[in-house]
Design a protein around this motif. Structure first.
Motif, PDB file in Angstrom:
ATOM      1  N   LYS A 426       0.873  -1.257  -0.048  1.00 54.86           N
ATOM      2  CA  LYS A 426      -0.145  -0.006  -0.066  1.00 54.86           C
ATOM      3  C   LYS A 426       0.860   1.163  -0.219  1.00 54.86           C
ATOM      4  CE  LYS A 426      -4.039   0.404   0.044  1.00 54.86           C
ATOM      5  NZ  LYS A 426      -4.939   0.429  -1.331  1.00 54.86           N
ATOM      6  N   VAL A 427       1.853   1.248   0.739  1.00 51.25           N
ATOM      7  CA  VAL A 427       2.974   2.215   0.716  1.00 51.25           C
ATOM      8  C   VAL A 427       3.421   2.515  -0.513  1.00 51.25           C
ATOM      9  CG1 VAL A 427       5.244   3.137   1.738  1.00 51.25           C
ATOM     10  CG2 VAL A 427       3.698   2.267   3.233  1.00 51.25           C
ATOM     11  N   ARG A 428       3.798   1.386  -1.242  1.00 49.78           N
ATOM     12  CA  ARG A 428       4.290   1.715  -2.575  1.00 49.78           C
ATOM     13  C   ARG A 428       3.437   2.390  -3.479  1.00 49.78           C
ATOM     14  NH1 ARG A 428       7.068  -4.518  -3.085  1.00 49.78           N
ATOM     15  NH2 ARG A 428       8.841  -3.917  -1.683  1.00 49.78           N
ATOM     16  N   GLU A 429       2.159   1.794  -3.460  1.00 49.24           N
ATOM     17  CA  GLU A 429       1.066   2.140  -4.238  1.00 49.24           C
ATOM     18  C   GLU A 429       0.633   3.619  -4.332  1.00 49.24           C
ATOM     19  OE1 GLU A 429      -2.533  -0.279  -3.756  1.00 49.24           O
ATOM     20  OE2 GLU A 429      -3.517   1.421  -4.351  1.00 49.24           O
ATOM     21  N   LEU A 430       0.545   4.268  -2.773  1.00 38.17           N
ATOM     22  CA  LEU A 430       0.531   5.747  -2.394  1.00 38.17           C
ATOM     23  C   LEU A 430       1.721   6.341  -3.075  1.00 38.17           C
ATOM     24  CD1 LEU A 430      -1.029   5.258   1.116  1.00 38.17           C
ATOM     25  CD2 LEU A 430      -2.178   5.827  -0.830  1.00 38.17           C
TER      26      LEU A 430
END
Lengths: 434, 572
Positions: A426-430
């Motif tokens: 999720k961090v990568r996506e954001l």
């Protein structure tokens, strides 16, 4: 009715691996071989403390949400933070720890373990003087002199003495306790001390003085010792030194009474030197009595992945280490972090007031199976499966021997390993979105 | 189907007798093949030196290296070899890196790949702690890995040898390799590990091991017999008794001679002696210490049953780590250095001590010379594996520097010119003018390894072999390594291309991709009746003496990434 043999107990650093567990209808109904602490964990005495669902704090109250929402909220905290502290990770698997380190690396965070408030000074001592140790079976099979220094296994590691140390019987120690000398050095007469042949009561915070006196005697400088050291009469210290010197195989087990008292890592540094000196006369080793079942594992994984066992700062993109500057409490007391992940540990209960006060001011993400004082500070709460019961994974015993913990029952909760992986994704996506 | 055509490569492949001949290499689906289609991706080697991927057959890269990292946090910052050491921030392709002698797991993978190496063998796995080794293996990217399991001071081994039960011994070895997912039998200071359980050591081949009524000689011969009975791919891998002691060359030759009577069960040596530099010392004390390399080399030149590796010393900081527990304690006392020890119940010992090799120390200077003397005095490079016993003699990142010592007498003279007269009097290196060529270097860094580990798909560029390929920025024929050694060093320090299973993992000295490597382990077949009687003895050991259950001792499948199981047929 499945009966699982040789299950590994995920409570303390003894990591007993001979537990027999009976499971009926996905419930553990019978435990054999575990001590009272392990038994309580297996049968779910703490079930009432379980965090039932993921939660997010809204208007001051924690409200239930889905895993997806909680992960997204946690990820948002991480991407908007400039200085995240990731702390704990000692009551979980090495696989989860590895994921946590990768997340810390990718977010430029600082990651530290519970060693910050227990055996961290032992690591510093090892960096000064090394760590002359052995696997626990060496003690079981060989040791005729065992010293417990600043630790109380009767209460903290209940099966330690029967499985590995004082009472165990091995190849060269078939008479067990009868042929062993057991000494306890502590500031009070603990229940462990009551079982010892020799109890040496020392003044609070004077461990370094006593180790130094012992070294002097072992090295033939008895004459420089004053009449009492650390509140212990000289004759008693000489007797202890002679016991150690005349052992066939001696082991000093040391606990937080040594690592967290005055002189901190210097106590361990001196003890390592004492062990080295003793080896001029006999065989001697030392082993730290590690508390959380996988705090040793955190040190191992962090060391092979980053070069350092704890207090690792990824702000520069590469690991930077300077305990005293980069430890969890160092940061919090300086009011430096602007967000925190507390996982598989309870900073809320164990950190000094000033540190807890800062935690209360910043967004905190908690990952844990159980509600505890940290939950009261948390803004995002992500419940996890209990490793060793509801999830499998690797853990390291206090002597750095790794074991594979089995999954015994199914759970509705995600594992720490999955939570960390989802959070990283999720961090990568954001970040990509940004 | 992925295809690559490497054009205009100056191929140096001793396994095929090819010595820097310009040719093309074809790769399909990770293997070297005879030809590819017109759709193949083309890499123009432009006449540059092209070898099989390097294979480090004796290195300490997983397991006890973690103790080395743990007690030497200062190593993380050391950047003595820029590009191959120190702190490097993470990138989109790579994890963060630290270290010099004891790099983190990721750095180990990247840095070996930059040197053109694609396979490593961790030379010491304690059985009980094997899971840890495999956990680290999992985090070392790119490289194929294997490990040697420790048996030299193991109670079950010593008891079977004492009780003359060779079949059960072989069954135990097979089980131990399976439990630890090991590739071969490592013997460190036979018997010495057990003696160290009482703070003692053994002094040579015929000194009885306390309480077990066997001698190191019996342990060596018993394990060699079991090794051959199981037809294992590698011979026994021996760290001799008396390592690090002046005068030990005699024990080393004595050990080598013992194996003349061991008949190998496969087309390979019957003995591999490791880091011989540390075992080729003459003199009687550190005062009259001198090289024993001429005596050891003389013997090896006349022998055909053994191979060895160097344990070459690199000047500067190093970290010693070995299952030879007593030698590490002695080192720490002598050098006033920090000391870590980790004895393993029923099995073995170990220790870790940092040290510094200084050219100003006559002992260190002679040690440096001995490694090179061994490499240059032994005529047949197929008996030699180049190593620094990383990080015992120095970090593997110094291999390119060490290659210049082997290839250039002028370079050696430069180093030697800084030595004291006392040091020069104790070595024979200044009188040696031999200079290795690329072909001999390829033998020592690839060919020997392929042969001695029975891995025909490694270390060569034959059709059918793994497409592990290194292209170095050197134009053979247009460079004189004897004088242009700095160019040699630069080229070997950052391969123009490294291919792992046909994937470009290094380009122009930088990491391009980080695929996961394989784990090789040996599953040796033993008749069921022998195995089951051996298991009963083992059950007793676990019940009475071990502190873990037998079922929790075995390394589980999940710890092996891309495992390759090598089956062997035992002869019973």
């Amino acid at each position: 009715m499945p009966v699982i043999k040789d299950a590994v107990c995920s409570l303390c650093g003894s990591l007993c691996d001979d537990i027999t567990v009976t499971v009926e209808d996905n419930k553990i109904t019978k435990i054999e071989n575990a001590c009272i602490l392990g038994h309580s964990k297996f049968v779910g005495m703490f079930e009432h403390d379980r965090i039932e669902t993921p939660m997010i704090r809204k208007d001051g109250e924690l409200v239930s949400v889905s895993y997806e929402e909680a992960i997204e909220a946690a990820a948002k905290i991480l991407v908007s933070s400039r200085r995240t502290l990731s702390y704990g990770w000692c009551s979980t698997s090495c696989e989860a720890i590895s994921g946590a380190i990768q997340l810390a690396e990718e977010t430029g965070s600082i990651i530290d373990s519970t060693a910050n408030v227990c055996h961290g000074p032992s690591a510093l001592a090892a960096q000064e003087k090394g760590s002359p140790s052995a696997s626990l079976g060496e003690i079981k099979n060989r040791a005729d002199v065992i010293v417990f220094w600043g630790c109380n296994p009767v209460h903290a590691h209940p099966r330690h003495m029967s499985r590995y140390s004082s009472f165990s019987k091995g190849f060269f120690t078939e008479k067990g306790r009868k042929a062993r000398t057991m000494a306890v050095i502590d500031v009070r007469k603990t229940d462990t001390a009551k079982l010892a042949d020799k109890y040496v009561e020392i003044e609070q915070g004077s461990d370094l003085l006593l180790v130094t006196a012992l070294r002097s005697i072992v090295n033939g400088h008895e004459d420089v010792i004053p009449e009492t050291v650390a509140g212990v009469p000289k004759a008693e210290i000489i007797e202890l030194a002679e016991t150690l010197k005349n052992a066939k195989f001696a082991c000093i087990f040391f606990g937080m009474g040594v690592t967290q008292s005055r002189s901190k890592y210097k106590n361990g540094d001196a003890m390592s030197s004492l062990i080295s000196d003793l080896n001029q006369h006999t065989k001697a080793v030392m082993i730290g009595m590690r508390g959380h079942y996988n705090v040793t594992g955190f040190g191992q994984v962090a060391t092979w992945e980053t070069g350092f066992p704890m207090a690792i700062d990824f702000a520069k993109g590469y690991p930077y280490y300077n305990p005293g500057e980069t430890g969890a409490n160092d940061l919090l007391v300086r009011e430096e972090p602007d967000a925190a992940i507390i996982a598989a540990a309870d900073a809320g209960a164990h950190f000094p007031q000033k540190a807890v006060r800062h935690l209360a001011r910043i967004p905190v993400i908690q990952i844990d199976p159980y509600a505890n004082p940290t939950t009261e500070l948390a803004d995002v709460v992500i419940p996890s499966a209990i490793v060793g019961i509801e999830a499998e994974g690797t853990a390291y015993r206090m002597d750095a021997i790794s074991l594979h913990m089995k999954k015994l029952i199914d759970s509705k909760f995600k594992t720490d390993e999955e939570i960390v992986k989802d959070l990283t994704e999720k961090v990568r996506e954001l970040k990509r979105g940004a | 189907m992925s295809e690559i055509l490497i054009k205009n490569a100056s191929v140096c492949d001793p396994a095929q007798g090819i010595n820097c001949e310009t040719m093309d290499i074809c790769v399909r689906d990770g293997k070297i093949v005879d030809s590819v289609s017109g759709n193949a991706k083309v890499i123009d080697a432009e006449g540059r030196l092209t070898m099989a991927g390097g294979f480090d057959g004796h290195t300490h890269s997983a397991g006890k290296i973690n103790v080395g990292r743990f007690i030497n946090p200062n190593d993380a910052r050391k950047n003595l070899v820029p590009g191959l050491s120190g702190q490097v921030a993470r990138t989109e392709k790579t994890r963060a890196q630290v270290g010099y002698n004891t790099p983190n797991t990721y750095a180990i993978g990247y840095r070996y790949a930059k040197l053109g190496y694609t396979t490593i063998c961790e030379a010491a796995i304690p059985l009980l702690a094997a899971r840890h080794t495999h956990e680290e293996f999992k985090e070392i990217p790119i490289l194929d890995k294997m490990g040697l399991s420790l048996f030299g001071s193991n109670w079950q081994v010593m008891e079977y040898i004492r009780d003359k039960e060779p079949e059960k011994l072989a069954a135990y070895i097979a089980w131990g390799l399976k439990a630890s997912r090991g590739y071969g039998v490592k013997i460190v200071n036979p018997g010495g590990g057990e003696a160290w359980g009482w703070g003692k050591n053994v002094s040579g081949l015929y000194d009885p091991v306390p309480n077990f009524d066997v001698t190191p000689e019996e342990i060596l011969m018993g394990l060699a017999e079991a090794n051959e009975r199981l037809q294992l791919p590698h011979s026994v891998h021996v760290h001799c008794n008396n390592l690090g002691k002046p005068g030990n060359y005699a024990t080393t030759i004595e050990t080598m001679k013992l194996f003349e009577k061991v008949k190998p069960s496969r087309d390979r040596q019957s003995l591999h002696v490791t880091h011989v530099q540390f075992n080729a010392y003459a003199g009687t004390s550190w005062r009259d210490f001198e090289t024993g390399a001429p005596m050891v080399s003389d013997y090896i030149n006349g022998a055909n049953h053994l191979t060895f590796d160097l344990g070459q010393v690199i000047f500067g900081p190093a970290v010693t780590m070995t299952a030879d527990g007593p030698v590490e304690y002695a080192n720490s006392r002598m050098l006033h250095e920090k000391w870590s020890n980790q004895d393993i119940e029923l099995e073995d010992a170990s220790g870790v001590v940092p040290l510094f090799y200084s050219p100003k120390s006559f002992v260190n200077a002679v040690q440096w010379a001995i490694g090179l003397e061994l490499a240059l005095l032994v005529k047949d490079p197929w008996k030699i594996m180049f190593t620094t016993d990383s990080p015992n003699g120095g970090s593997f990142v110094n291999y390119p520097e060490a290659f210049t010592y082997l290839m250039s007498a002028k370079r050696r003279e430069e180093v030697i010119s800084g030595f004291s007269k006392m040091a020069l009097d104790r070595m024979v290196l200044p009188g040696i003018d031999r200079e290795l060529d690329f072909y001999e270097l390829a033998v020592m860094t690839r060919g020997t390894q392929s042969k001695i580990y029975s891995r025909p798909e490694k270390g060569n560029l034959k059709a059918g072999s793994d497409a592990d390929i290194a292209i170095y920025d050197i134009l053979p024929g247009q460079i004189d390594p004897a004088t242009e050694y700095q160019k040699v060093k630069k080229a070997f320090s950052g391969a123009a291309y490294t291919l792992k299973d046909g994937v470009v993992v290094v380009k122009d000295g930088e990491i391009e991709a980080t695929p996961k490597g394989r784990i090789y382990w040996v599953n040796a077949k033993v008749p069921e009746n022998i195995d089951s009687t051996m298991q009963k003895d083992l059950d007793f050991k676990f019940k009475k003496y071990y502190t873990v259950s037998k079922s929790n001792y075995m390394v589980e499948d999940m710890y092996l990434e891309n495992p390759v199981e090598i089956g062997t047929e035992g002869v019973f």
